[in-house]
Design an enzyme around this catalytic site. Structure first.
Site, short mmCIF file in Angstrom:
data_model
loop_
_atom_site.label_atom_id
_atom_site.label_comp_id
_atom_site.label_asym_id
_atom_site.label_seq_id
_atom_site.Cartn_x
_atom_site.Cartn_y
_atom_site.Cartn_z
N GLY A 327 0.83 -1.21 0.00
CA GLY A 327 0.00 0.00 0.00
C GLY A 327 0.86 1.25 0.00
O GLY A 327 1.96 1.27 -0.56
N SER A 328 0.36 2.29 0.65
CA SER A 328 1.03 3.59 0.59
C SER A 328 2.39 3.61 1.28
O SER A 328 3.15 4.56 1.12
CB SER A 328 0.13 4.65 1.22
OG SER A 328 -1.09 4.68 0.52
N THR A 329 2.70 2.57 2.07
CA THR A 329 4.02 2.54 2.71
C THR A 329 5.11 2.44 1.64
O THR A 329 6.28 2.65 1.92
CB THR A 329 4.17 1.37 3.69
OG1 THR A 329 3.95 0.15 2.99
CG2 THR A 329 3.15 1.48 4.81
#
Lengths: 641, 381
Positions: A327-329
């Site tokens: 995801g956004s990590t």
């Protein structure tokens, strides 16, 4: 009796002659017998003596004490405990059932144990000791010991068995041992005679399995004299063998315990805490977990069924085995790739209108209304997707992948845990090989927000965060020392990157956790000198965006959060995934923050470290945690031979 | 005045007979028996009442029987020979009919206080009847074919009965013991040539009959012969006895492992360690020195018998002495050869050492006859 003197003399003379002949023959035969004795007892005596020794002397293997496993502070994680058991010898007991009945009046023994004992006794020779019950308390043993005169054939006995004093906390890291099976033997190419001992305990998972060779030690042996029936008459001599090597892990038991307890508040979650400077894995947590001690003696079918049938997969070491979309990590790595390739300048802004159009397809930002103009720091702070769609188109997947691999995404780390995953860091060649298809720009857009083909484990995300924080290519390590010899820290040299670019990324992460619009602001640390920099991630399990509350657990989004602290002097990197927990900032960030604070304090953090309006909630949460308080340092640490 | 009467006057009478007993022979018998007690004590693991004590009691009874028989003039026993033979034969038939099964073969008659082996009794009775026969037979007719047949029948009857039991060892002992009496009586060398040729023929027949409907020996007897020929062929089955026996014996070395220190017999690797294989324990514990010493004492006993017979002008007395001596010789020679792997395992005990009632009693009775013949011998001028 009409016999003349002459007849008598003739007859006597003949008898004399014949008896001389007979006597000579007899002497001759006796001579042969004597010669044969001389042959056997003098000439070939050594040969026969050897055969006689082989006859009567048996070698019995002695299992060496298995090496112990300690945490970084010397608290034992796996040790060999005394196994108090009660054994019965049929021939000494006489009436076995009566003897067992007497024993039952003294200590509690279940009906199933009695049944199993009687069955085994029937199968064995009368002089073979059969275990009636094991894993008894010292009191039970003492009760039997003082009453032995009244209990014919029943004796208390002590053996060694593996014990995991911290039980479920390290079920996935340390793993467990179990009785060696035929399946194990077929799999491993090892002629160690110890493996032939029935029910010999070998490592089945985790460190116990990966370090089996060191932990096991060398077999000892005793020479015993046996009779023709195989009964042991006496012991002639013994060689104790070499006990297994002790291991010290990098984990810290209080933190591990807290991590496990904190994760257990979610249904299914995992976390990794890594030392930014040394790569030490200080905690590797999983929820739910299980008690490895159950496996040592052989787990019951129903218990095992409960574990394998559980949809939250308690047996899985999700922290290192689980491959999830980051995801956004993942966005930090995309930014770095853009910065490093010179396709993004530090002060450049990109407009987010809520979506990006690619051909006839629309790629939405999580914020439907759009973010407006965003610079790099803001894009991380608010996790703007459109910003990264743009970067992906500029940079291309291969450069993203190249950059991401420097941070451990797609790398299989050599750690002694079971099934450590490499995850997936896709690029054009990968897709061609895997699917036989060309890479499309849409794939890049998905990858840029950590979706699509990108898969990473919580361990990899922790390594990524640690490398961002330290600027080094630090590698994770789980084993601190083997037999007292420190294992080297690997990868402490700096990454081949522009330090200024890294600083920009860190600033973005700082903004996530410490500025009002940051996605992680709700889970900030307010205490001076402990400030945290993080990044949330929400990875979709289904492609259509829906409201998480409306779908079954299995279809909800995974919540992720990575962070490091303190911001200005990084010590720990933490990554947390809450499977199907919903958004990263709401599900994972609070967990990561609590674990981070515990790691920084080395104990339950004071409430002052939390934002003032959270303290009540946190106090309540801490009160609900079932934390262990009995961390005893090793008392029976073996002295080395 | 006949020669016989003249010499009779020199035969001792009354209690003075005791002085004329063959005391050295008796001492040698005692020596062997004592070795037996020691070994029985040893194989019982240091327990005296398991085997050693009953054996001592039997030896005491045997000694009493021996002295009793020795006191009675030998010609009385000559007259008893026919009765002894017929009784033994009847008992042998008896075990066929009502015998108790023991160790896989019908060999005993339970007399209540002891179990009697008629085949043991027959060993002595056969020697007596043959000696009596040749005493009665004109010396000139000894090699006459007509007069050779009756003793052959006398030997064949009990042999066949014993073979039927089946007891190969005793059958061989009967044939060889009876043959020895016939040999000493002076049966012509021609017959012995024929007998040896016949023996070889029989062996051939026995082997060629194997597996055919007219098979002459039992399967287990064939197996024992196989085992004898190649003990290693079946080390854990029928070859086990002989292999283990040789190991124990050979491991004794020069001086042995010491009294009560033998590992093989103590650890039960040896079968029938207190009966047929007791010599193995002795050889293991006392080594070559001990084994040869025992052999020497045995030979001493046989030599005393031969010397006594050679001094005896009385045909019956001399022949009985030689017959008993030879039977005794056959006992220990076959037993020792068996445990050393020189002969098949045929189940012959070591005389006066192996645990067993009837063999000891019968042997002591036999030596009673030898003593009687010695005391009442016709001395030459």
């Amino acid at each position: 009796m009409k016999r003349t003197n002459r007849d008598t003399e003739t007859s006597a003379g003949r008898v004399t002659r014949r008896s001389l002949v007979l006597g000579s023959v007899q002497l001759g035969i006796a001579g042969v017998l004597g010669w044969r004795m001389q042959q056997m007892q003098v000439e070939q005596a050594d040969q026969f003596r050897l055969l006689a020794e082989e006859n009567r002397i048996n070698m019995r293997l002695l299992a060496p004490a298995r090496g112990m496993i300690f945490d970084r502070n010397g608290i034992p994680l796996a040790e060999n405990s005394q196994n108090y058991r009660i054994v019965i010898v049929r021939e000494d007991a006489g009436d076995v059932e009566a003897a067992l009945e007497k024993l039952r009046q003294l200590i509690y023994i279940g009906d199933d144990e009695i049944e199993r004992t009687l069955k085994e006794i029937a199968r064995r020779s009368s002089f073979v000791p059969v275990t009636v019950t094991d894993q008894r308390s010292w009191d039970d043993l003492a009760a039997v010991a003082v009453n032995t005169p009244a209990l014919p054939g029943i004796t208390p006995d002590v053996g060694l068995t593996r014990n995991y004093p911290l039980g479920p906390d390290y079920a996935h890291v340390v793993g467990y041992v179990g009785p060696v099976s035929d399946y194990d033997l077929s799999k491993i190419d090892d002629d160690d005679p110890l493996l032939q001992i029935p029910k010999f305990q070998i490592g089945k998972t985790g460190v116990e399995q990966k370090y089996e060779h060191d932990l096991r030690g060398k077999a000892g042996a005793k020479r015993i004299e046996v009779n023709a029936a195989g009964r042991v008459m006496r012991e002639l001599d013994r060689d104790e063998g070499v006990p297994g090597t002790d291991l010290q892990l990098t984990v810290e038991s209080k933190l591990q315990n807290f991590t496990e307890a904190r994760l257990a508040l979610g249904l299914s979650a995992a976390a990794v805490v890594m030392d930014v400077q040394t790569g030490d894995l200080v905690a590797v947590g999983n929820a739910p977990t299980f008690d490895p001690n159950k496996f040592v003696r052989g787990i019951s079918v129903s218990d095992y069924g409960d574990l394998t049938g559980n949809k939250y997969r308690p047996l899985a070491n999700k922290a290192v085995q689980g491959a999830y979309p980051p995801g956004s990590t993942f966005k930090m790595l995309v930014s770095l790739a853009a910065l490093e390739s010179g396709l993004l300048s530090s002060d450049e802004t990109i407009y987010c209108g809520g979506y990006t159009e690619l051909g006839n397809r629309r790629f939405h930002c999580w914020k439907r209304g759009g973010h407006g103009r965003m610079n790099l720091e803001q894009s991380l702070q608010q996790s703007c997707d459109v910003f990264y769609y743009e970067l992906a188109q500029r940079v291309g997947i291969d450069r993203i992948a190249e950059q991401a691999r420097k941070f451990g995404i797609g790398e299989e780390f050599d750690l002694p845990m079971s099934a450590v995953t490499s995850g997936v860091m896709p690029d054009k060649a990968w897709k061609r090989e895997r699917y036989g298809q060309e890479w499309r720009v849409g794939d890049s857009l998905n990858a840029a927000i950590g979706q699509g083909y990108v898969l990473s484990s919580p361990l990899q995300l922790a390594v990524m965060t640690a490398r961002i924080a330290s600027g080094t290519r630090i590698k994770p390590r789980l084993v601190k020392s083997i037999d007292g010899v420190e294992t080297p820290v690997v990868g402490a040299e700096p990454l081949d990157l522009n330090e200024g670019h890294l600083r920009l990324i860190r600033k973005g992460m700082y903004a996530v956790s410490n500025t009002g619009r940051g996605t992680g602001y709700g889970s900030r640390i307010e205490r001076e000198g402990f400030t945290m920099a993080g990044k949330s991630g929400t990875s979709q399990v289904r492609s259509v965006v829906v409201n998480n509350a409306d779908v079954p657990w299995e279809e909800r989004d995974h919540g992720l959060f990575v962070c490091y602290a303190p911001y200005d002097n990084p010590k720990y990197a933490v990554s947390v995934i809450v499977e199907h927990g919903g958004g990263g900032s709401s599900a994972a960030a609070p967990v990561a923050r609590d674990i981070m604070l515990f790691a920084l304090h080395g104990e339950l953090p004071p409430l002052e470290s939390y934002p003032s309006n959270d303290r009540g909630k946190i106090e309540e949460l801490f009160a609900g945690l079932d934390l262990r308080s009995d961390f005893r340092p090793s008392e029976n640490r073996r002295s080395r031979v | 005045m006949s020669y016989l009467e003249n010499n009779l006057k020199r035969v001792p009478t009354g209690l003075s007979k005791v002085l004329y007993l063959n005391w050295p022979l008796f001492l040698l018998l005692c020596a062997v028996a004592c070795a037996g007690f020691l070994m029985l004590y040893s194989v019982a693991g240091g327990s005296i009442d398991r085997w050693a004590e009953p054996q001592m009691e039997r030896f005491a009874v045997g000694c009493a029987a021996m002295f009793l028989i020795a006191m009675v003039p030998i010609w009385f026993w000559r007259n008893m020979a026919g009765l002894a033979y017929l009784t033994s034969l009847a008992l042998l038939v008896g075990v066929e009919v009502a015998g108790t099964v023991g160790m896989g073969a019908q060999r005993w008659i339970d007399l209540g206080f002891m179990r009697l082996q008629p085949s043991e009794l027959m060993k002595i009775a056969l020697v007596m009847i043959l000696a009596a026969y040749y005493d009665w037979l004109d010396v000139k007719k000894v090699s006459n074919p007509i007069w050779v047949i009756p003793p052959l029948i006398l030997i064949a009857l009990p042999t066949l009965l014993v073979l039927k039991q089946p007891d190969l060892g005793t059958a061989l002992l009967l044939i060889m013991g009876g043959g020895a009496v016939m040999f000493c009586a002076g049966v012509s060398w021609w017959y012995w040539g024929i007998a040896i040729a016949g023996g070889v023929g029989t062996v051939t027949a026995v082997f060629s009959s194997r597996g055919t409907p007219w098979q002459l020996l039992k399967d287990y007897q064939y197996r024992r012969i196989d085992t004898f020929l190649d003990p290693a062929s079946d080390p854990l089955g029928s070859g086990y006895h002989i292999t283990q026996s040789k190991i124990a014996l050979g491991s004794g070395g020069w001086t042995g492992r010491g009294f009560m220190q033998g590992t093989q017999s103590r650890l039960n690797f040896l079968p029938e360690k207190h009966t047929d294989f007791i010599f193995t324990t002795l050889a293991e514990e006392f080594g070559f020195v001990g084994a040869v010493s025992l052999l020497a004492v045995y030979i001493g006993i046989v030599v005393f018998c031969i010397v006594s017979a050679m001094q005896n002008r009385d045909r019956f007395g001399a022949l009985v002495t030689l017959g008993i001596g030879t039977t005794f010789f056959l006992f220990f020679a076959v037993n020792m050869a068996m445990v050393m792997g020189l002969a098949p395992v045929v189940g012959v005990p070591l005389p006066l050492v192996s645990y067993g009632g009837s063999a000891m009693l019968v042997l002591m009775c036999g030596f009673g006859l030898v003593q009687s013949a010695h005391v009442h011998r016709l001395r030459s001028r």
